[in-house]
Design an enzyme around this catalytic site. Structure first.
Site, PDB file in Angstrom:
ATOM      1  N   GLY A  78      38.175  20.852  63.631  1.00  0.00           N
ATOM      2  CA  GLY A  78      39.426  20.168  63.322  1.00  0.00           C
ATOM      3  C   GLY A  78      39.231  18.672  63.146  1.00  0.00           C
ATOM      4  O   GLY A  78      39.814  18.058  62.241  1.00  0.00           O
ATOM      5  N   CYS A  79      38.399  18.073  64.000  1.00  0.00           N
ATOM      6  CA  CYS A  79      38.129  16.637  63.866  1.00  0.00           C
ATOM      7  C   CYS A  79      37.373  16.337  62.576  1.00  0.00           C
ATOM      8  O   CYS A  79      37.600  15.291  61.949  1.00  0.00           O
ATOM      9  CB  CYS A  79      37.343  16.139  65.069  1.00  0.00           C
ATOM     10  SG  CYS A  79      38.332  15.983  66.573  1.00  0.00           S
ATOM     11  N   ARG A  80      36.496  17.232  62.168  1.00  0.00           N
ATOM     12  CA  ARG A  80      35.794  17.026  60.892  1.00  0.00           C
ATOM     13  C   ARG A  80      36.800  16.895  59.753  1.00  0.00           C
ATOM     14  O   ARG A  80      36.671  15.994  58.897  1.00  0.00           O
ATOM     15  CB  ARG A  80      34.833  18.192  60.630  1.00  0.00           C
ATOM     16  CG  ARG A  80      34.124  18.110  59.290  1.00  0.00           C
ATOM     17  CD  ARG A  80      33.244  19.329  59.062  1.00  0.00           C
ATOM     18  NE  ARG A  80      32.729  19.368  57.700  1.00  0.00           N
ATOM     19  CZ  ARG A  80      32.038  20.381  57.180  1.00  0.00           C
ATOM     20  NH1 ARG A  80      31.775  21.442  57.930  1.00  0.00           N
ATOM     21  NH2 ARG A  80      31.624  20.340  55.916  1.00  0.00           N
TER      22      ARG A  80
END
Length: 422
Positions: free
Chosen positions: A386-388
């Protein structure tokens, strides 16, 4: 009404993904490559009692919801497909009443979240006020004292849990992490015999890099497991003459007169209200003419709130706060005799770093699950993927801010142009 259609009402119509549920219902295109599968009633309860990313995270981490089309160690592809579709809406009273009749009112009674979830902010007051030493120690322990072996499996040989700097697009994660340390070392103008303070040092990657080059380096971390691992690595490399890692709050470091201070991934835990004291601390720890480098995740602007969203707050960084690079630089500039001389953004590099961490988790999935349990392994796969997406879509960024401590008369003797190899 079937479960898949209720879920469709919550997230928006005309889905490009496929939604299936344990009652046999489905919604969305039958030929979609990616989708969601709701596996059991507990997942339904998580979704309806916490609509949004928190409910999804609870159901996913607990194993009650699958992201179809991706490995749980790297659900990036499915999340990317979902990101354009999931637009959570809050049902009105009449819709809620209809949903309760369709699926049963028992699903609207909150149940205990997965054990991986941290306490909400209002229940953490027992650990101290926000960003007190006690509460910061608890928040850091939650995230970093998972398992050193688990981090080895995810982070790779460098044991570096911060954004790498890729010299080329085909560079390996290890090459990129080594290059990051090289870049910071050069920006700080360190020479053999100098003294470096690395606050929030993690497993001591920067500490050992500098020590190998003859720099006397002190690292501090609030994570006891990190400190133990880092000290063992220092001894194993024969670097004890030059390197030390302490289990300590950075605010308790008594030494001063350092030639440089590095902060690599700590600012996110400090709290925006504490920036003036934080940057004043760094200034006070370096000699006049000394260098300071601040490396941290930021928001792409300075307008939005600093607090993290519910998933990040409960499952990743309790009490974490992000703000824009402009806010960080302005707070540094407000500290007397501290001059910001350079700034740059490594947003795409962090997306690449997360890609490689997810790949490591997939490669070592069975051992990772054996080490920390499937729920925690799923939590980390979800968080990193998700952070990517967040870095790729400019929802978050990663910035270096380089500063120097001026003499009392404002003089400085740095080279006229950047002296490091980008």
């Amino acid at each position: 009404m079937k479960l898949a259609h209720i879920f469709e009402k919550l997230v928006g119509h005309e889905l490009g993904i496929r939604v299936t549920a344990y009652d046999g219902s489905s919604a969305g295109p039958a030929d979609a490559d990616y989708g969601l599968h709701l596996k059991n009633p507990r997942g339904t309860t998580y979704l309806v009692t916490a609509p949004g990313d928190l409910g999804l995270a609870r159901a996913y981490v607990s194993g009650d919801l699958d992201l179809v089309g991706s490995h749980p160690g790297d659900p990036y592809a499915t999340l990317q497909a979902l990101a354009g579709d999931l637009k959570f809406t809050k049902p009105g009273p009449l819709e809620l009443a209809q949903m309760a009749r369709d699926i049963g009112v028992e699903h609207f009674k909150p149940i205990a979240p997965p054990p991986q979830e941290s306490l909400p902010k209002w229940r953490r007051f027992a650990e101290g006020l926000r960003h007190s030493k006690e509460r910061d120690a608890e928040a850091i322990s939650y995230h970093y004292d998972v398992s050193n072996r688990f981090y080895e499996l995810v982070l790779g040989e460098s044991m570096t849990y911060t954004c790498a700097v890729y010299p080329t697009e085909d560079a390996t994660l290890e090459q990129a992490q080594e290059n990051k340390y090289r870049l910071i070392f050069d920006k700080l103008r360190l020479q053999p015999g100098d003294r470096l303070l690395d606050i929030g040092c993690g497993w001591g990657g920067m500490v050992r890099y500098a020590a190998r080059r003859g720099v006397h380096t002190l690292g501090v971390t609030l994570s006891q497991e990190q400190a133990q691992w880092a000290q063992a690595a220092i001894v194993a490399e024969g670097l004890s003459e030059f390197a030390e890692v302490r289990h300590s709050d950075y605010r308790d470091v008594p030494e001063s007169g350092f030639d440089a201070v590095s902060s690599i991934g700590l600012t996110e835990h400090i709290g925006v209200a504490n920036y003036p004291k934080y940057f004043t601390f760094m200034r006070d720890k370096v000699r006049p003419g000394g260098m300071i480098l601040n490396h941290c995740i930021t928001r792409p602007d300075n307008r939005h709130k600093s607090k993290a969203g519910p998933f990040i707050e409960r499952y990743v960084f309790p009490d974490g706060e992000l703000t824009g690079a402009g806010t960080i630089i302005s707070k540094m500039q407000d500290v007397p005799n501290l001059e910001v001389i350079h700034e740059e953004n490594f947003r795409i590099h962090y997306a690449m770093t997360l890609r490689d961490w997810n790949a490591n988790l997939v490669k070592n999935w069975d051992e990772a699950v054996a080490e920390v349990g499937e729920g925690t392994a799923r939590q980390w796969g979800l968080y990193m993927a998700g952070c990517r997406i967040g870095f790729e879509r400019d929802i978050v960024q990663l910035h270096h801010a380089l500063a120097t401590r001026l003499d009392e008369d404002g003089a400085q003797t740095l080279p006229l142009r950047p002296w490091w190899d980008a």
